[in-house]
Write a protein that holds these residues in place. Structure first.
Motif, short mmCIF file in Angstrom:
data_model
loop_
_atom_site.label_atom_id
_atom_site.label_comp_id
_atom_site.label_asym_id
_atom_site.label_seq_id
_atom_site.Cartn_x
_atom_site.Cartn_y
_atom_site.Cartn_z
N PRO A 41 -3.95 -2.70 -5.28
CA PRO A 41 -2.73 -1.96 -5.71
C PRO A 41 -1.53 -2.52 -5.56
CG PRO A 41 -3.88 -1.30 -3.56
CD PRO A 41 -4.64 -2.25 -4.24
N TYR A 100 -8.17 -8.41 1.65
CA TYR A 100 -8.63 -7.62 2.55
C TYR A 100 -9.74 -6.77 2.05
CZ TYR A 100 -8.71 -5.15 6.92
OH TYR A 100 -9.40 -4.77 8.09
N ARG A 111 -0.77 -7.87 3.40
CA ARG A 111 -2.17 -8.06 2.77
C ARG A 111 -2.46 -7.65 1.55
NH1 ARG A 111 -6.13 -8.72 7.68
NH2 ARG A 111 -4.82 -7.92 9.58
N GLU A 117 -6.12 4.07 -5.69
CA GLU A 117 -7.42 3.83 -5.49
C GLU A 117 -8.15 3.46 -6.68
OE1 GLU A 117 -8.41 6.31 -1.54
OE2 GLU A 117 -8.69 7.24 -3.32
N ARG A 139 -3.42 6.68 -9.57
CA ARG A 139 -3.57 6.53 -8.00
C ARG A 139 -4.06 5.30 -7.66
NH1 ARG A 139 -5.52 11.21 -4.42
NH2 ARG A 139 -5.56 9.44 -3.16
N HIS A 192 -11.45 -1.86 2.18
CA HIS A 192 -11.12 -0.84 1.34
C HIS A 192 -11.64 -0.80 -0.12
CE1 HIS A 192 -8.68 1.25 4.31
NE2 HIS A 192 -7.98 0.15 4.70
N PHE A 227 -5.12 -5.23 -0.55
CA PHE A 227 -6.06 -4.50 -0.47
C PHE A 227 -6.93 -4.41 -1.77
CE2 PHE A 227 -5.41 -3.31 3.66
CZ PHE A 227 -3.87 -3.22 3.85
N ILE A 280 1.66 -1.99 -4.13
CA ILE A 280 2.12 -1.07 -2.96
C ILE A 280 3.63 -0.70 -3.06
CG2 ILE A 280 0.48 -1.67 -0.93
CD1 ILE A 280 2.42 -3.63 0.04
N ASN A 281 4.28 -1.53 -4.13
CA ASN A 281 5.65 -1.00 -4.24
C ASN A 281 5.68 0.14 -5.21
OD1 ASN A 281 7.42 -2.83 -3.30
ND2 ASN A 281 6.57 -4.26 -4.91
N ARG A 306 -1.63 -9.90 11.54
CA ARG A 306 -1.28 -9.77 10.32
C ARG A 306 -0.55 -8.85 9.78
NH1 ARG A 306 -1.07 -14.57 7.17
NH2 ARG A 306 0.35 -13.55 5.41
N GLU A 307 0.60 -8.88 9.35
CA GLU A 307 1.28 -7.58 9.05
C GLU A 307 0.57 -6.51 7.85
OE1 GLU A 307 3.62 -5.88 10.55
OE2 GLU A 307 3.24 -7.43 11.88
N ILE A 308 0.81 -5.36 7.98
CA ILE A 308 -0.07 -4.68 6.99
C ILE A 308 0.48 -4.70 5.52
CG2 ILE A 308 1.13 -2.53 7.05
CD1 ILE A 308 -1.31 -1.05 7.13
N GLU A 309 1.73 -4.99 5.37
CA GLU A 309 2.26 -5.00 3.92
C GLU A 309 1.88 -6.38 3.53
OE1 GLU A 309 3.70 -4.49 6.55
OE2 GLU A 309 5.65 -5.92 6.81
N ILE A 345 3.89 2.93 -4.37
CA ILE A 345 3.48 3.97 -3.71
C ILE A 345 4.44 4.73 -3.09
CG2 ILE A 345 2.01 4.76 -1.76
CD1 ILE A 345 0.34 2.31 -1.93
#
Lengths: 364, 374, 496
Positions: free
Chosen positions: B57, B98, B28, B159, B157, B101, B30, B59-60, B23-26, B62
């Motif tokens: 998060p 996922y 998923r 996280e 952040r 994390h 997290f 991811i756009n 599965r592509e990492i982007e 980051i």
């Protein structure tokens, strides 16, 4: 070149270590603690030491019949028919052990690495790759064992390092507090973790220095005991007694527990599992090799390659028999235990006694 | 020929396989934080008794190509278990979740009053290979999902700010850091545990004090002072300030290091001797011509003052804990390891026996430095 | 074709002219020797392959200045005509007698001159070899910072001379064989008699003698023809252009094979340990040598495994890398249209194309330009959003690591393995990659190089004797008192 057909004693020792340490190491802390609480380390040591006399027995047998391999000796002592039957039992033992290891390995990989991949695929792939190793001669097995030994030591060292910051040695206490009536059953449980060392018997006749083999075998067993002990100590220190009783595979869970984000160390079970794949592989290969060698000696063919391929579907079918994880450990494990007892204790004892008796009779 | 066959077998295996787990990492999501609340609309005995909130998060935001939107998103849904909520989200979330994390799990106090639910949730978390067991736990008085919602919009952040606070291991004296495994282990060993308390104060989150859980249920809140006492008695000593009144003025002492040890003796009932040693420096006193702290006698005096203060606070805490029946000083655990035979005898009555145990506090405060001035 | 030449010179010359019909570069120089009884003689040589001044000054001129050839004298002295001439009348430094016709043809083709004398049934072979050759230069593929700068050339005899300069031991043996039906390439097997193990030397010579081929293009072909498993991806012999490397390997008990017409000599047996050694290590101080060896091993691992690891971690197991890194990875791949697997393969194939095209430009410099160009193209690709920046970095690391490995063949095998690993990782993630590594380990363990296990010393042979001291690390020279064991040398001590 003469050197080429022999295997060095160091390689024999490494072969012993890498073959024995396979999947047993994962569940060993859990099994020992379940029976004996914090004193689980005692049966580990005692179980290992218990194997030594049997190794000595077998060494004596070889010394009585120098330059013969184990099949020839067995046939001489017991006659072809009886010994062949015995060998077939041992063959079944190797096959079942191989299936057991393959199945547990696949369960672990499925749990941690590849959740939706079918178990069958994992088993087939590892069996096929083991076949590649099993089709080689014993020297190659010795070399592979030496290379894998490096990886094994790295793995254990890695586990120790990452668990040191969080380990609480007081979790090891209290000692000598357990119910010692259960000690015998614990020792037998531990004994089964040393199964697999029989493969060195096949390597005996190809060693380049037959007089010193026993020294190396004992050293190998001591290393195995040491590694099991280290793993036991760190898992117990890290988890404490109650959590260990729950964890199915405490050894891998160590890597799960480590979290030092300041040092960029998180989620390390990937590394542990990756290295461990190679360790299990070094267990499966020699077992398959041993099984196919027995075929070779029963049917007296030139090489054992064919039998390896023959055995793979059999092992595969056996390994997918148990329906779930519990069945694997409980039912399958129990069946296997009987076989292990026969093999670890049986072969050396029977051969030894038989050889002695024969010698005495021939003298009389 | 044989080689060819094997090769063919392996390659056909590879090619017909569906790369099941790829599965592509982007693609998923997290999940970094989870909040668990009680679902008021559902009665006992039914499913979907929880409202589970995931925070993940965006991811756009980051890296260099950040589009400046919300750094984190939250999603809430009624469910009967934590991982099951992801099935319920299938209609909403674009990608699968996922959990490896996961950093923070927040429970609401309401939830902690239902013991069987707590046991169920903890078992699920323990069993699952997909959830990171080092996630930190926190408890909040109100609704857990509110905490996540509040923080989601403001973080700098991905996280999560909560995690950054909860994981710091240097300043832990105002609350006790607990990870999931710690929690479970504590319940196993002693039946009681203390977990950080997180609250929302004027639109931001604050972690202060703790919450005592006993036998998988909520017991009481503790404020920062009690929490500090508990930490010190358990040997968790980090950077900390201790304030006392000395000679009528406020004096601040900063602790840099310390240890605390227990020793149990059994003559005439159980006596526990605590050896607590603190190292630190003088942080603040009173600037004037008269007051000089630069002589040994004064320093010793100050040290005694601090020691008395600390002892007082600790005994207060002890009284409080005895009243609510929460043996949190780690005495039982100590006994189970070092005096197992004794422990076997008293184990079952430990609850009643705890107040009878005599404490001998041996506190040794050391002021090593006075800073740059005299 | 006759077997031996006759006494009649006209017949002989006719024979030669027949054999070399349409070979216009042959020269037939007829001369008459002897003051009184003029005897006919003929010098036959190939223009371009001889040193013409030797022929004119030391053969023809001296023969012209000659003494009496009195046949009656000859019988009483029991010497033959050819012998007398060769011993008394020719000033060429090396003269041999020969009567076999085939041999004479071979000698002409090798650049020697044949002197036929009427009335003699033996011809003289004058050593006159000389042809255009380059001088001794520093080898371009194996440069060192501090150390000798000579390299082998294409002429066998010069190469053996360069070797002898390093080892002035009479026990240094040079056996010459010929390989190739039409090329008749000279091959020299060099070894030190009381160090090298007889079995290995025998094995080498046997294998070379078994070769039946018409043209031996160079040492690479020789390598393929004599190695244990030519089908394997890995080289089982080492090659070098430097005389000092070759000399060092002779002293380790190895055998050196020199092939005419190529400056690359082969060293046998080779193991993983030796493939990671490079001459540079011996010319610098030992801590640097050790560090560099670790770097090489690390590079070997990186170059084989990096793209596969990338695929495994992004597509299969994002949970196995630290969180900050995972989120960064995800962010960097947000708008990339290709899945990680395709991205990885794309970048790797691009680099291979670039590398191949770089080879067309002169030498290793061209390769570097190609790689740098690749990185710039990669940058453009990132800007356009086709690949993620991390993948470019990984590709760069992989490629640079490739060059850190001293043996080019070995590194190239790793290139191929890299693709296999990528494929395995694409299908089964980290598990697939580890399966690949397991297969690799077994293959390396199985491989043998002239009966020496290829994976020594890591797999057992030589561990006890301390072979690791010169393979894994570089111990100071004072500690290397014993020779490495993997060649089973006869003389075990180097230094006291």
């Amino acid at each position: 070149m003469k050197k080429n057909e022999t295997i060095s004693n160091l390689q024999i020792r490494n072969l012993l270590i890498t073959t024995v340490i396979g999947v047993g190491i994962l569940a060993l802390p859990n099994q020992m603690v379940t029976i004996l609480d914090n004193d689980g380390w005692i049966p580990i040591i005692l179980g290992g030491l218990l194997v030594i006399p049997f190794a000595v027995m077998l060494d004596r047998v070889y010394k009585l019949y120098p330059d013969k391999n184990i099949y020839q000796i067995g046939r001489e002592v017991y006659g072809k028919l009886i010994f062949n039957i015995f060998m077939i039992i041992i063959l079944m033992y190797f096959v079942i052990q191989d299936a057991y290891v393959a199945r547990i390995f696949a369960e672990v990989v499925k749990a941690y690495l590849l959740e939706t991949t079918p178990t069958e695929i994992i088993i087939i792939t590892i069996l096929l790759v083991s076949a590649y190793l099993a089709r080689c001669e014993i020297q190659v097995l010795g070399r592979v064992a030496t290379l894998v030994y490096i990886i094994l030591i790295t793995l254990v060292g890695f586990l120790v390092l990452i668990s040191l910051p969080d380990a609480d040695p007081t979790n090891m206490l209290p000692v000598f507090n357990a119910d010692f009536k259960k000690l015998p059953s614990a020792i037998t449980g531990a004994l089964f973790s040393y199964a697999g060392y029989e493969v060195v018997f096949i390597a005996y006749s190809s060693s380049d220095d037959k007089n010193n083999i026993l020294k190396y075998i004992i050293r190998g067993l001591l290393v195995v005991i040491g590694i099991y002990l280290i793993v036991f100590v760190i898992t117990l220190s890290l988890f404490g007694i109650d959590q260990i009783k729950r964890e199915l595979w405490p050894t891998i869970a160590i890597a799960n527990e480590v979290d030092l984000p300041g040092y960029f160390l998180e989620n390390l079970e990937g590394i542990v599992l990756a290295l461990w794949v190679v360790v299990v592989y070094s267990t499966l290969g020699p077992l398959l090799f041993a099984a196919s060698r027995i075929f070779l000696n029963i049917f007296t063919t030139k090489s054992h390659d064919f039998f390896v391929l023959l055995l793979i579907p059999i092992i595969y079918v056996i390994s997918i028999l148990p329906v779930n994880v519990v069945e694997v450990y409980e039912k399958f494990g129990k069946v296997l235990n009987y076989f292990i007892a026969v093999s670890i204790i049986g072969i050396p004892a029977i051969l030894f006694i038989g050889a002695l008796v024969k010698k005495r009779r021939s003298k009389a | 020929m044989k080689k060819l066959l094997v090769l063919l077998l392996i390659s056909s295996l590879m090619l017909t396989s569906g790369c099941w787990d790829s599965r592509e990492i982007e693609q998923r999501l997290f999940v970094t934080a989870i909040a668990v609340d009680i679902n008021e609309e559902v009665q006992e005995g039914n499913v979907n008794r929880l409202i589970v909130t995931y925070k993940y998060p965006n991811i756009n935001t980051i890296g260099k190509n950040s589009d400046g939107g919300h750094i984190n998103f939250t999603l809430s849904v009624p469910a009967s278990g934590i991982s099951q909520a992801s099935t319920a989200f299938m209609g909403e979330a674009p990608f699968p979740f996922y959990f490896k994390h996961l950093k923070v799990i927040i429970f609401s106090k309401e939830l902690l009053e239902h013991e069987e639910l707590v046991r169920h949730i903890l078992d699920e978390l323990n069993r699952s290979p997909q959830i990171n067991k080092r996630a930190r736990i926190a408890v909040t008085e109100g609704k857990a999902r509110d905490v996540l919602k509040v923080t989601a919009g403001q973080e700098y952040r991905t996280e999560g700010g909560i995690y950054q606070v909860l994981r710091s291991n240097k300043f832990t004296n105002r609350f006790t850091v607990k990870s999931l495994t710690d929690l479970i282990t504590d319940f196993d060993v002693a039946g009681v545990t203390i977990v950080p308390r997180i609250s929302i104060v004027s639109g931001k989150f604050v972690v202060s004090g703790g919450c005592i859980l006993k036998n998988y249920k909520f017991l009481a809140w503790v404020d920062q002072n009690h929490n500090r006492a508990i930490n010190i008695m358990n040997g968790i000593i980090g950077l900390e300030n201790i304030d006392t009144i000395y000679n009528g003025t406020l004096l601040s002492y900063a602790v840099t290091r310390g240890y605390s040890r227990k020793k149990v003796t059994f003559d005439d009932g159980i006596t526990v001797r605590f050896d607590i040693k603190l190292e630190g420096y003088l942080q603040g006193y009173n600037i004037s011509q008269k007051n000089q702290v630069y002589d040994e006698k004064t320093l010793e005096d100050i040290e005694n003052n601090i020691e008395e203060e600390l002892e007082k606070k600790i005994l207060e805490t002890r009284k409080f804990l005895d009243e609510i029946g929460a043996p949190l000083f780690g005495v039982g655990e100590h006994m189970s390891k070092f005096h197992p035979k004794m422990w076997k005898q008293v184990k079952d009555n430990w609850q009643e026996m705890m107040p009878e145990v005599k404490f001998q506090l041996n506190i040794n405060v050391n002021i090593r430095r006075t800073g740059l001035t005299k | 074709m006759v077997d031996k030449i006759s006494k009649d010179i006209k017949e002989n010359v006719e024979e030669f002219k027949n054999t070399f019909k349409d070979a216009d570069d042959l020269v037939y120089r007829n001369i008459k020797i002897g003051k009184k009884n003029k005897k006919e003689a003929c010098l036959i040589f190939i223009d371009g392959m001889v040193d013409k001044s030797v022929i004119s000054d030391y053969a023809i001129e001296v023969l012209f200045d000659e003494m009496e050839i009195d046949e009656s004298n000859l019988d009483s002295y029991k010497t033959s005509l050819s012998e007398k001439i060769s011993e008394e009348s020719i000033a060429v430094h090396d003269v041999k007698e020969e009567d076999s016709y085939d041999k004479l043809v071979d000698m002409i083709l090798a650049g020697e001159t044949v002197l036929l004398i009427d009335g003699s049934d033996k011809a003289l072979i004058l050593s006159t070899r000389g042809w255009p050759t380059r001088g001794v230069q520093e080898p371009q593929t194996e440069t060192v910072v501090r150390g000798p700068r000579d390299g082998f050339v294409e002429t066998l005899r010069f190469n053996t001379a360069l070797l002898r300069r390093h080892i002035r031991d009479p026990k240094l043996k040079i056996k010459t064989l010929q390989v190739g039906r039409r090329s008749k390439t000279d091959v020299a097997v060099v070894y030190i008699e009381d160090i090298a193990n007889d079995k290995i030397v025998e094995e080498v010579i046997n294998r070379i003698n078994k070769i039946d081929i018409d043209y031996l293009p160079g040492s690479a072909a020789m390598e393929a023809l004599i190695e244990d498993s030519y089908l394997s991806l890995f080289p089982q012999l080492e090659n070098t252009e430097r005389p000092d490397s070759a000399a060092a390997s002779l002293l380790e008990g190895r055998v050196v094979i020199i092939v005419d017409n190529t400056p690359f000599v082969l060293m046998v047996p080779a193991t993983i340990g030796t493939l990671f050694q490079s001459t540079e290590d011996y010319y610098s101080r030992w801590p640097i040598g050790t560090l560099v060896r670790f770097v090489r091993i690390l590079s070997a691992i990186l170059t084989a495994v990096s793209p596969a690891l990338y695929i495994a971690f992004t597509a299969y197991h994002p949970g196995l890398i630290p969180t900050a890194f995972t989120l960064y990875l995800a962010a960097s791949r947000v708008n990339v249209p290709f899945p990680a697997v395709i991205e990885a393969f794309l970048m790797e194939i691009t680099i291979e194309i670039l590398r191949e095209s770089g080879t067309r430009i002169a030498g290793p410099i061209g390769t570097t330009i190609g790689i740098v160009g690749g990185i710039i193209i990669g940058q453009a690709a990132v800007e356009a959003g086709i690949v993620s920046p991390l993948k470019i970095i990984i590709t760069a690391i992989t490629t640079i690591s490739f060059f850190a490995i001293p043996s080019y063949e070995w590194a190239s095998s790793l290139r191929i393995i890299r693709f296999a690993f990528m494929f395995l990782a694409a299908v089964l993630g980290l598990y697939g990659l580890m399966l690949g590594i397991a297969i690799l380990i077994v293959h390396l363990a199985k491989l043998e190089s002239f009966t020496v296990p290829f994976s020594a010393p890591y797999s057992g042979l030589g561990l006890k004797e301390g072979d690791l001291k010169d393979t894994l690390v570089k111990a100071p020279i004072q500690k290397l008192k014993r020779r490495p064991q993997f060649t089973f040398p006869k003389d075990k001590t180097r230094m006291k």
